[in-house]
Design an enzyme around this catalytic site. Structure first.
Site, mmCIF file in Angstrom:
data_model
loop_
_atom_site.group_PDB
_atom_site.id
_atom_site.type_symbol
_atom_site.label_atom_id
_atom_site.label_comp_id
_atom_site.label_asym_id
_atom_site.label_seq_id
_atom_site.Cartn_x
_atom_site.Cartn_y
_atom_site.Cartn_z
ATOM 1 N N CYS A 11 0.864 -1.184 0.000
ATOM 2 C CA CYS A 11 0.000 0.000 0.000
ATOM 3 C C CYS A 11 0.898 1.231 0.000
ATOM 4 C CB CYS A 11 -0.991 -0.021 1.155
ATOM 5 S SG CYS A 11 -0.232 0.006 2.788
ATOM 6 N N ARG A 17 -3.481 -0.564 5.248
ATOM 7 C CA ARG A 17 -4.052 -1.639 4.435
ATOM 8 C C ARG A 17 -3.149 -2.847 4.268
ATOM 9 N NH1 ARG A 17 -5.169 2.261 -0.404
ATOM 10 N NH2 ARG A 17 -3.316 3.142 0.571
ATOM 11 N N ASP A 128 -8.380 3.835 0.765
ATOM 12 C CA ASP A 128 -7.429 4.326 1.772
ATOM 13 C C ASP A 128 -8.234 4.844 2.970
ATOM 14 O OD1 ASP A 128 -5.564 5.662 3.254
ATOM 15 O OD2 ASP A 128 -4.704 6.777 1.572
HETATM 16 P P1 4NP Z 1 -1.825 2.829 3.975
HETATM 17 O O1 4NP Z 1 -2.503 4.192 4.518
HETATM 18 O O2 4NP Z 1 -1.236 3.179 2.623
HETATM 19 O O3 4NP Z 1 -2.982 1.901 3.880
HETATM 20 O O4 4NP Z 1 -0.789 2.438 5.005
HETATM 21 C C1 4NP Z 1 -1.865 5.410 4.587
HETATM 22 C C2 4NP Z 1 -0.856 5.622 5.495
HETATM 23 C C3 4NP Z 1 -0.273 6.869 5.576
HETATM 24 C C4 4NP Z 1 -0.675 7.884 4.735
HETATM 25 C C5 4NP Z 1 -1.683 7.684 3.816
HETATM 26 C C6 4NP Z 1 -2.273 6.430 3.733
HETATM 27 N N1 4NP Z 1 -0.075 9.165 4.846
HETATM 28 O O5 4NP Z 1 -0.474 10.085 4.098
HETATM 29 O O6 4NP Z 1 0.829 9.346 5.685
#
Ligand code: 4NP
Length: 161
Positions: A11, A17, A128
């Site tokens: 991800c 995720r 997300d």
């Molecule tokens: P992930 O979610 O990709 O599912 O781990 C996110 C984690 C951090 C961020 C965005 C989505 N961020 O902008 O820091």
């Protein structure tokens, strides 16, 4: 097929995720009696959260669904993942584009998560949950859990080939 078969979920941050996918998938492989033959890992395309535990909201959603945190720490996708893994599973379209840019030549190994969604599922990627509420995290876990029968069946097939 050589064993262990190695799966990498990807991800953006590797704190919501993909660590959830890793935990849910490992449990599904264990339930299918395949834990010795399948190695499951996860990473992020971005570096912001390298070394962090999963987001506490994701850990809470996993706990509500009956899953235990297994000590994962975030890491970033790296070029050699293309050689080290058999199946690389981006969670959304942007992750897929970024994976394909970083892992040149690994196109055949890259299969987006929505390929494993159950029939009739309306979502076409794993949304997300980062900027939303708790229900978004529950929805991610639900979608991942409902995708596991299709993924387990495909990996069992590949292991038997
Ligand atoms: P992930 O979610 O990709 O599912 O781990 C996110 C984690 C951090 C961020 C965005 C989505 N961020 O902008 O820091």
């Amino acid at each position: 097929m050589k064993s262990p078969y190695k799966i990498l979920f990807v991800c953006l941050g590797n704190i919501c995720r993909s660590p959830a996918a890793e935990i849910v998938c490992r449990a599904a492989m264990k339930d299918a009696g395949m834990e010795e033959q399948v190695l499951v890992d996860s990473c992020g395309t971005a570096s912001y959260h390298v070394g962090s535990r999963p987001d506490s909201r994701m850990l809470a959603a996993l706990k509500r669904a009956g899953y235990e945190y297994d000590g994962h720490r975030a890491r970033q996708l790296r070029g050699r993942d293309a050689q080290e893994y058999d199946l690389i599973i981006p969670q959304d379209r942007e992750n897929e584009r970024d994976v394909l840019t970083t892992l040149v030549g690994a196109e055949k190994k890259v299969v987006p998560m929505n390929r494993w969604f159950p029939e009739g599922e309306r979502a076409n990627e794993v949304p997300d949950p980062y900027y939303g509420g708790a229900e978004g995290f529950d929805e991610v876990v639900r979608l991942l859990k409902r995708s596991m029968p299709q993924l387990v069946a495909e990996v069992a097939k590949r292991l038997s080939e």
